[in-house]
Scaffold this active site. Structure first.
Site, PDB file in Angstrom:
ATOM      1  N   ASP A   1       2.564 -27.378  -4.669  1.00 37.99           N
ATOM      2  CA  ASP A   1       4.104 -27.635  -4.560  1.00 37.99           C
ATOM      3  C   ASP A   1       4.437 -28.462  -3.288  1.00 37.99           C
ATOM      4  O   ASP A   1       5.606 -28.428  -2.796  1.00 37.99           O
ATOM      5  CB  ASP A   1       4.740 -26.133  -4.488  1.00 37.99           C
ATOM      6  CG  ASP A   1       6.127 -26.371  -4.740  1.00 37.99           C
ATOM      7  OD1 ASP A   1       6.765 -27.419  -5.564  1.00 37.99           O
ATOM      8  OD2 ASP A   1       7.174 -25.696  -4.513  1.00 37.99           O
TER       9      ASP A   1
ATOM     10  N   HIS B   1       5.161 -32.558  -5.330  1.00 37.65           N
ATOM     11  CA  HIS B   1       6.394 -33.607  -5.304  1.00 37.65           C
ATOM     12  C   HIS B   1       5.991 -34.794  -4.657  1.00 37.65           C
ATOM     13  O   HIS B   1       6.505 -35.879  -4.870  1.00 37.65           O
ATOM     14  CB  HIS B   1       7.627 -33.042  -4.873  1.00 37.65           C
ATOM     15  CG  HIS B   1       8.043 -31.850  -5.514  1.00 37.65           C
ATOM     16  ND1 HIS B   1       8.810 -31.842  -6.454  1.00 37.65           N
ATOM     17  CD2 HIS B   1       7.782 -30.336  -5.271  1.00 37.65           C
ATOM     18  CE1 HIS B   1       9.303 -30.571  -7.356  1.00 37.65           C
ATOM     19  NE2 HIS B   1       8.468 -29.726  -6.528  1.00 37.65           N
TER      20      HIS B   1
ATOM     21  N   ALA C   1      11.419 -24.576   0.963  1.00 38.51           N
ATOM     22  CA  ALA C   1      11.469 -25.914   0.261  1.00 38.51           C
ATOM     23  C   ALA C   1      10.331 -26.662  -0.178  1.00 38.51           C
ATOM     24  O   ALA C   1       9.879 -27.433   0.784  1.00 38.51           O
ATOM     25  CB  ALA C   1      12.451 -26.919   1.021  1.00 38.51           C
ATOM     26  N   GLY C   2       9.582 -26.057  -1.000  1.00 42.04           N
ATOM     27  CA  GLY C   2       8.114 -26.601  -1.360  1.00 42.04           C
ATOM     28  C   GLY C   2       7.157 -26.180  -0.400  1.00 42.04           C
ATOM     29  O   GLY C   2       7.408 -25.404   0.631  1.00 42.04           O
TER      30      GLY C   2
END
Length: 384
Positions: free
Chosen positions: A277, A62, A312-313
């Site tokens: 990720d 991301h 979260a990632g």
């Protein structure tokens, strides 16, 4: 340029002592130690016995260094691409989050504009986009904002493909969330790779999706049902669908090393793709950041939602994930390199130019020492 005195990673997943001859932005030839050319008067990099591997390819992350792909900023994409290249990830396919449709269209439009306008040999190439939402499951939303979750929709998917100008390579879905899932897969599978992502599907539902033409699994084990002896779920369906590629996050947080080793035994190394990720905190100090509009606390490698503590990632880049797989999970280097280069290139449909060191391919090469520390990055024939 000639890269001499290295262990060249070959397409058959072995290391060969020798060197690499580059001509401009392209690999011209590879030679063995015994067949070394005359190096006098040539631009030579002495690798001092380093491993020479293809540039890594991250097809699911991301952001990094304070930026997120969904910031919808060409400047942010440029900074992300510069950081990734600097650590040996020379091609990228960033992932979107579950945002409102119009906002996602804007993110994709900006990325397409960036790709049209940017020709920078010193930055990672933007080779695709991996859409992790919005067609996912409320039950397995993870760090995704459930307010923006939608059932599968071919019209919306077509809008995404058009906005990205063909950059979108993967669309993630939760097949159990829509009565039209099979129709959606059949209509879209020849235009984009269909992933099972953030899904609560059982084995039978996942198998129906894969038989219909889905071919990818987003971060296997994470944001899907637990794999068990009576309910094998998505993991079992991936195992039984030999055409399906599976992403793995080997940061040491998301998956236990024993599970990583077992997955290689189950799936085979040819079907596994290492991803990071990573979110915007990667390469940054501990602190509070955001992911998909949600607040995330980062301590070391661990990134968790402030609201409920869900992972979260990741805060680890792909090169460090590959190192972790080798040094802490007992995955052979030859196997790990393929999972971070060759396999993602094939899944993205870019193996003709990326993912291996062969004559005619892009001159994107990374040198690592015996401890896998970065020694040099050559991008498009230029040493960074």
């Amino acid at each position: 340029m000639i890269i001499d005195n290295v262990k060249v990673y070959t397409p058959d997943k072995k290391f060969m002592k020798g060197g690499i001859v580059l001509e401009g932005k392209t690999i011209q030839s590879i030679y063995t130690e015994k067949d070394a050319p005359d190096l006098r008067g040539k631009d030579v990099i002495n690798g001092n016995g380093a491993y020479a591997i293809p540039g890594l390819i991250d097809l699911h992350f991301h952001g990094c260094k304070g930026d997120d792909f969904c910031d919808a900023s060409k400047e942010a994409i440029a900074r992300i691409a510069a950081y990734e290249a600097s650590i040996g990830v020379t091609a990228i396919a960033p992932a979107t989050m579950t945002l409102p449709v119009e906002e996602l269209e804007h993110v994709l439009t900006v990325a397409a504009e960036y790709n049209r306008e940017t020709k920078d040999d010193k930055k990672a190439d933007l080779v695709g986009i991996n859409m992790e939402g919005p067609f996912i499951s409320h039950a397995k939303k993870g760090a995704q904002d459930e307010r923006n979750i939608l059932p599968c929709d071919t019209e919306i998917c077509e809008r995404f493909l058009k906005a990205s100008e063909g950059l979108v390579k993967f669309i993630g879905i939760a097949p159990e969330e829509s009565g039209d899932t099979i129709k959606f897969i059949e209509q879209m599978k020849d235009k984009v790779n269909i992933s099972l992502a953030h899904t609560n599907a059982d084995y039978d539902t996942a198998m129906e999706a894969y038989k219909a033409g889905a071919n990818h699994a987003v971060h296997l084990y994470n944001a899907m049902p637990v794999f068990s002896h009576r309910e094998p779920g998505v993991v079992g369906a991936v195992f039984d669908s030999k055409n399906v590629m599976a992403e793995l996050i080997c940061d040491g947080i998301h998956i236990h090393p024993a599970t990583v080793r077992a997955t290689f035994q189950m799936m085979g190394a040819d079907r596994i793709i290492f991803i990071s990720d990573s979110m915007r905190a990667t390469g940054m100090p501990d602190g509070q950041y955001t992911l998909g509009g949600l607040d995330v606390k980062v301590v070391g490698k661990l990134a968790t939602l402030v609201s409920d503590g869900a992972i979260a990632g990741s805060a680890t880049n792909l090169m460090d994930c590959m190192r972790t797989a080798v040094k802490k999970m007992d995955i052979p280097l030859e196997t790990a390199v393929a999972c971070a280069t060759m396999n993602p290139a094939k899944s993205l449909g870019i193996y003709d130019q990326y993912g291996s060191i062969e004559a005619g391919k892009k001159a994107d090469i990374v040198l690592l020492d015996a401890e896998l520390a970065l020694q040099a990055v050559i991008k498009n024939g230029i040493r960074l």
